[in-house]
Design an enzyme around this catalytic site. Structure first.
Site, PDB file in Angstrom:
ATOM      1  N   SER A 176       6.471  -1.247  -4.337  1.00  0.00           N
ATOM      2  CA  SER A 176       7.448  -0.622  -3.455  1.00  0.00           C
ATOM      3  C   SER A 176       6.736  -0.094  -2.211  1.00  0.00           C
ATOM      4  CB  SER A 176       8.133   0.536  -4.185  1.00  0.00           C
ATOM      5  OG  SER A 176       9.020   1.161  -3.311  1.00  0.00           O
ATOM      6  N   GLY A 177       7.265  -0.429  -1.042  1.00  0.00           N
ATOM      7  CA  GLY A 177       6.679   0.047   0.208  1.00  0.00           C
ATOM      8  C   GLY A 177       5.588  -0.859   0.760  1.00  0.00           C
ATOM      9  N   THR A 181      10.386  -6.610   2.154  1.00  0.00           N
ATOM     10  CA  THR A 181      11.637  -6.828   2.869  1.00  0.00           C
ATOM     11  C   THR A 181      11.376  -7.145   4.333  1.00  0.00           C
ATOM     12  OG1 THR A 181      12.742  -5.389   1.299  1.00  0.00           O
ATOM     13  CG2 THR A 181      13.884  -5.797   3.367  1.00  0.00           C
ATOM     14  N   ASN A 223       9.146   4.862  -0.341  1.00  0.00           N
ATOM     15  CA  ASN A 223       9.536   4.027   0.794  1.00  0.00           C
ATOM     16  C   ASN A 223      10.855   4.551   1.358  1.00  0.00           C
ATOM     17  OD1 ASN A 223      10.264   2.023   2.571  1.00  0.00           O
ATOM     18  ND2 ASN A 223      10.171   0.352   1.084  1.00  0.00           N
ATOM     19  N   SER A 226      13.800   1.708   0.747  1.00  0.00           N
ATOM     20  CA  SER A 226      13.456   0.962  -0.457  1.00  0.00           C
ATOM     21  C   SER A 226      14.637   0.129  -0.954  1.00  0.00           C
ATOM     22  CB  SER A 226      13.018   1.944  -1.536  1.00  0.00           C
ATOM     23  OG  SER A 226      12.577   1.242  -2.667  1.00  0.00           O
ATOM     24  N   SER A 227      14.401  -1.149  -1.176  1.00  0.00           N
ATOM     25  CA  SER A 227      15.460  -2.028  -1.697  1.00  0.00           C
ATOM     26  C   SER A 227      15.642  -1.719  -3.173  1.00  0.00           C
ATOM     27  CB  SER A 227      15.070  -3.498  -1.575  1.00  0.00           C
ATOM     28  OG  SER A 227      14.376  -3.743  -0.389  1.00  0.00           O
ATOM     29  N   GLY A 450       8.472  -4.989  -6.965  1.00  0.00           N
ATOM     30  CA  GLY A 450       7.234  -5.251  -7.688  1.00  0.00           C
ATOM     31  C   GLY A 450       7.103  -4.403  -8.931  1.00  0.00           C
ATOM     32  N   GLU A 452       6.188  -1.676 -11.547  1.00  0.00           N
ATOM     33  CA  GLU A 452       6.202  -0.217 -11.405  1.00  0.00           C
ATOM     34  C   GLU A 452       5.603   0.452 -12.629  1.00  0.00           C
ATOM     35  OE1 GLU A 452      10.169   1.181 -10.580  1.00  0.00           O
ATOM     36  OE2 GLU A 452       9.983   0.703  -8.448  1.00  0.00           O
TER      37      GLU A 452
HETATM   38  P1  ATP Z   1      10.648  -1.801  -1.741  1.00  0.00           P
HETATM   39  O1  ATP Z   1      10.160  -2.503  -2.954  1.00  0.00           O
HETATM   40  O2  ATP Z   1      10.691  -0.320  -1.931  1.00  0.00           O
HETATM   41  O3  ATP Z   1      11.919  -2.360  -1.210  1.00  0.00           O
HETATM   42  P2  ATP Z   1       9.221  -3.224   0.342  1.00  0.00           P
HETATM   43  O4  ATP Z   1       8.021  -3.911  -0.196  1.00  0.00           O
HETATM   44  O5  ATP Z   1      10.428  -4.050   0.583  1.00  0.00           O
HETATM   45  O6  ATP Z   1       9.523  -1.969  -0.591  1.00  0.00           O
HETATM   46  P3  ATP Z   1       9.448  -2.659   3.146  1.00  0.00           P
HETATM   47  O7  ATP Z   1      10.710  -1.901   3.142  1.00  0.00           O
HETATM   48  O8  ATP Z   1       9.482  -4.073   3.577  1.00  0.00           O
HETATM   49  O9  ATP Z   1       8.770  -2.524   1.707  1.00  0.00           O
HETATM   50  O10 ATP Z   1       8.358  -1.925   4.055  1.00  0.00           O
HETATM   51  C1  ATP Z   1       8.223  -0.526   4.075  1.00  0.00           C
HETATM   52  C2  ATP Z   1       7.932  -0.059   5.487  1.00  0.00           C
HETATM   53  O11 ATP Z   1       6.666  -0.541   5.915  1.00  0.00           O
HETATM   54  C3  ATP Z   1       8.912  -0.589   6.521  1.00  0.00           C
HETATM   55  O12 ATP Z   1      10.028   0.226   6.625  1.00  0.00           O
HETATM   56  C4  ATP Z   1       8.071  -0.574   7.789  1.00  0.00           C
HETATM   57  O13 ATP Z   1       8.035   0.730   8.318  1.00  0.00           O
HETATM   58  C5  ATP Z   1       6.680  -0.865   7.280  1.00  0.00           C
HETATM   59  N1  ATP Z   1       6.323  -2.287   7.454  1.00  0.00           N
HETATM   60  C6  ATP Z   1       6.303  -3.255   6.517  1.00  0.00           C
HETATM   61  N2  ATP Z   1       5.915  -4.435   7.030  1.00  0.00           N
HETATM   62  C7  ATP Z   1       5.666  -4.235   8.330  1.00  0.00           C
HETATM   63  C8  ATP Z   1       5.218  -5.066   9.413  1.00  0.00           C
HETATM   64  N3  ATP Z   1       4.936  -6.350   9.252  1.00  0.00           N
HETATM   65  N4  ATP Z   1       5.059  -4.478  10.631  1.00  0.00           N
HETATM   66  C9  ATP Z   1       5.333  -3.168  10.807  1.00  0.00           C
HETATM   67  N5  ATP Z   1       5.735  -2.340   9.828  1.00  0.00           N
HETATM   68  C10 ATP Z   1       5.910  -2.856   8.606  1.00  0.00           C
HETATM   69 MG    MG Z   2      12.333  -3.923   0.019  1.00  0.00          MG
END
Ligand code: ATP
Ligand code: MG
Length: 755
Positions: A176-177, A181, A223, A226-227, A450, A452
């Protein structure tokens, strides 16, 4: 071994193992080569060996200090020339500190993407990095830039789809984070840009992200966005290679977030967006107040997110709903349902006797909920405070206790929200299904939570980790088993490389009747079952499985591929049954709101089957949550199996969502979880370049200086290899294919270009 591979730039350096072997120490001292030296706190520092005696080694560190440590605390470092290589495969030494350092070195220069053989590693920058947008899209498309990037991977998938007419998938995983996404969106942007830009169906596909994120994402402690659901988006392409439609599948488990929040966390974004962004007209129609006035939202201390304007987001959402052409009426219903959920949470109960039986307080919350749902206050009151019990032919109405009443109210709120989400996904899908001239070509992008592992792990983690176990198998199977099979099928000698297979762990979850899910369902069918009886049952039947771990009391442990997790059974049965009181189902079917009526029809169990207010056991016709989750997961995996996968592993460099901070422990933990190190070892040990004899002879045959009398591709290929003096240990000739070690094709390509 030969030293002509790309990875032996260190010249006469010892073989590229991760260890510092006895006979190498002298060499390292003589050449003053760098080594990694483990510090007392576990961090690795760079230094050079000064002397060695027995098991003790004296190391001069780069910070000036001299340390004496055991040999086991020393690992060879890579020569400077390999600093920050793009592909970890290129490293001479593949030990942990070297890999960590390489990623850190790149990260510090905003090179957030690296490769580990075929896998793309993306380290979350937590800041804007100037490597996206149209100019970069063109550059990657035209290959004027060819360093690792999501664009490059999306481009490879696209090209393969067009060339081979095989469907592709991009599988994104990580904690997560870690950036899954965002990475998925970047890949989608690339594919949309190939289709011509930001209008039409490409744009529609991109806009769906705003909708799904508003309803499916929330701020958690890890996050801010977070999705809380897994998503597979299958993007369809026309014969011309333009996006012509898409289909979204989701995979989620319990939605307790609607009614219950941990400190510092929020509910789904949409609730705050609606409260902050709706017009005063809409507010009035929805009887809406500020977010802080709703119990479901104000129970946590967190109402806003730093740097996020919920009102603006609401506006953005409305635009996205415009794009998918959702009608005014439909929107109004959606908002009504959301407001009804918020008001439901404010409904309170009064204890009327000394047995804790309750009555609903007749206040604004009650009347607002009833009017939004389209039912009478009286009916809503009755549904929330009584239950009907079948006694022979008679139905007896009984009051419920406070705990039952609250559970029932919350169950109703969760049910409405979950149904609303599914309905919304259906609407989005209908709008995206415009591609009538479908070619069957597609690229699917998977963004799924992912692995946890927390201090306390419950049913949610149980489901998530099970899904990750499945995905890991897909990854393993693809990269390792297929690799091996490919060699063996072609009659090529393949020294088997050990790799983790997690079939045993999957069996632990899936075996019938003695697997975790089956046993959980069985226990969910007993009205009198408890956390303790569940824990005991699991232990009784599963203690012989090597992936199962006995824990004391109501807990049990699972040895996952990514580590051991202890699950507390508290709440497992309830969450798995996820019951909706029969009276609530009846209520929904009588509401004037058509959407609610349709939700109640989706429950294929009728009220009369259940004789306890909360369906004390799983109804014979209702699927358990775990079963439903497994079903969704299988559907998803099934779809992925018919595609050529491309893997992206997202890594977060720290747990604080901060830029410029690289926490080695956290990164290493994630690298281990996703098997990156193994991938590198395998890819390098083997023969990563593979071409059929036909392809190879077709491509390089014309370089032969002596006319080859034979027309057969195999002998032409071998003649090419000999003419260019490719050493025999650098290739293997299979039945159908040629297998080449890393870097061998380069010289041939250079020659080819000269023509
Ligand atoms: P979760 O499992 O909680 O959904 P996740 O893996 O989908 O987490 P994201 O929401 O994609 O995580 O990313 C978290 C934060 O990290 C985003 O809101 C953004 O601020 C930052 N981030 C991620 N990727 C990038 C990128 N390529 N460039 C800039 N910032 C990024
Ligand atoms: Mg996500």
């Amino acid at each position: 071994t030969s030293n002509t591979t790309d990875s032996s730039i260190a010249g006469e350096a010892p073989p590229p193992s991760g260890e510092l072997e006895d006979d190498n120490v002298v060499y390292f001292i003589k050449k003053k080569l760098n080594v990694w030296c483990r510090q007392p706190k576990g961090k690795w520092e760079l230094g050079t060996i000064q002397s060695t005696s027995g098991d003790e080694t004296s190391v001069s560190l780069s910070n000036g200090n001299v340390m004496t440590v055991a040999r086991s605390e020393i690992l060879p470092a890579n020569p400077d020339i390999l600093e920050g290589v793009e592909d970890l495969i290129q490293l001479s030494y593949l030990n942990e500190p070297s890999v960590l350092h390489n990623l850190q070195f790149r990260y510090s220069q905003d090179l957030i993407y690296s490769k580990a053989g075929p896998v793309l590693i993306a380290v979350n920058p937590f800041k804007d990095v100037q490597i996206y947008g149209n100019d970069y899209v063109s550059a990657y498309r035209q290959k004027t830039i060819d360093n690792p990037h999501v664009y490059a991977m999306a481009d490879a998938a696209y090209n393969e789809m067009m060339k081979d007419e095989v469907n592709q998938s991009i599988i994104i995983s990580g904690e997560s984070g870690s950036g899954k996404t965002e990475t998925a969106k970047i890949a989608m942007q690339y594919l949309a840009a190939l289709g011509g830009g930001s209008c039409g169906i490409e744009n529609e596909v991109l806009q769906t992200n705003f909708i799904l994120e508003a309803f499916g994402n929330a701020k958690t402690s890890r996050n801010d966005n977070s999705s809380r659901f897994g998503k597979l988006i299958e993007i369809h392409f026309s014969a011309m290679g333009k996006i012509c439609g898409a289909k979204i599948q989701t995979c989620k488990n319990v939605q307790s977030r609607v009614v219950q929040l941990a400190s510092g966390e929020r509910s789904y974004h949409i609730f705050y967006q609606l409260c902050a962004g709706s017009s005063s007209d809409l507010k009035e129609r929805l009887k809406l107040r500020a977010a802080s006035e709703y119990n479901y939202l104000n129970q946590s201390d967190c109402m806003t997110i730093n740097g996020v304007n919920d009102a603006k987001k609401f506006y953005r959402l409305m635009k996205a709903l415009d794009v998918i052409k959702m009608s005014k009426e439909e929107r109004e219903v959606v908002f009504k349902m959301l407001a009804a959920i918020l008001w439901l949470g404010n409904i309170s109960f009064e204890i009327t006797d000394n047995e804790n039986h309750v009555e609903v307080v007749n206040d604004e919350a009650l009347t607002s909920t009833a009017s939004l749902m389209g039912c009478g206050s009286e009916e809503l009151m009755e549904a929330l405070s009584t239950c009907k019990i079948q006694a022979g032919k008679d139905t007896i109405t009984k009051p419920v206790t406070l705990v039952q009443a609250i559970d029932g109210r919350d169950a109703l709120a969760k049910f409405i929200y979950a149904s609303l989400f599914d309905w919304l996904v259906d609407q989005v899908n209908m709008s995206l299904e415009v591609g009538k001239r479908r070619t069957g070509r597609s690229i699917s992008i998977l963004d799924i939570y992912g692995f946890e592992s927390f201090q306390k792990n419950s049913f949610e983690q149980f489901c998530i980790n099970y899904a990750n176990e499945r995905l890991q198998q897909h990854f393993n199977r693809h990269l390792f088993k297929l690799e091996q099979e490919d060699y063996e099928l072609d009659g090529v000698d393949w020294t088997k490389v050990e790799f983790e297979d997690n079939q045993e762990c999957l069996d632990l979850f899936e075996k019938k009747p003695l697997g975790l899910i089956s046993l959980l369902d069985e226990e969910s069918n007993f009205p009198r079952a408890s956390d303790l009886t569940l824990a005991n049952k699991l232990k009784q039947h599963l203690h012989t499985n090597p992936c199962f771990k006995d824990e004391r009391g109501r807990a049990f442990g699972v040895r996952h591929y990514a580590g051991e997790v202890v699950y507390e059974t508290a709440g497992f049965l309830e969450k798995n049954r996820d019951p909706l009181p029969s009276d609530s189902i009846q209520l929904l079917s009588s509401c004037s709101c058509e959407l609610l009526q349709s939700f109640s029809k989706m429950l294929n169990h009728s009220p009369k089957h259940s004789n306890s207010p909360f369906g004390g056991a799983l109804d014979s016709q209702k699927q358990s949550v775990a079963m439903k989750f497994k079903g969704q997961l299988f559907k998803l995996m099934h779809q992925l199996e018919s595609t050529t996968p491309h893997f992206i592993r997202c890594i977060k460099a720290n747990a604080k969502q901060l830029p410029g901070m690289y926490d080695e422990d956290i990164v290493l933990q994630q690298l281990k979880c996703c098997g990156v190190l193994e991938v590198v070892r395998i890819s390098r040990a083997g023969y990563p370049t593979r071409m059929t004899h036909l392809e190879f002879s077709g491509r390089y045959g014309f370089l032969l200086t002596e006319a080859n009398t034979s027309q057969d591709p195999l002998s032409i290929s071998v003649a090419v290899l000999q003419q260019f003096n490719i050493p025999p240990e650098m290739y293997q000739v299979g039945f159908t294919k040629l297998f080449l070690r890393t870097g061998q094709i380069g010289a041939l390509e250079d020659r080819r270009k000269q023509f």
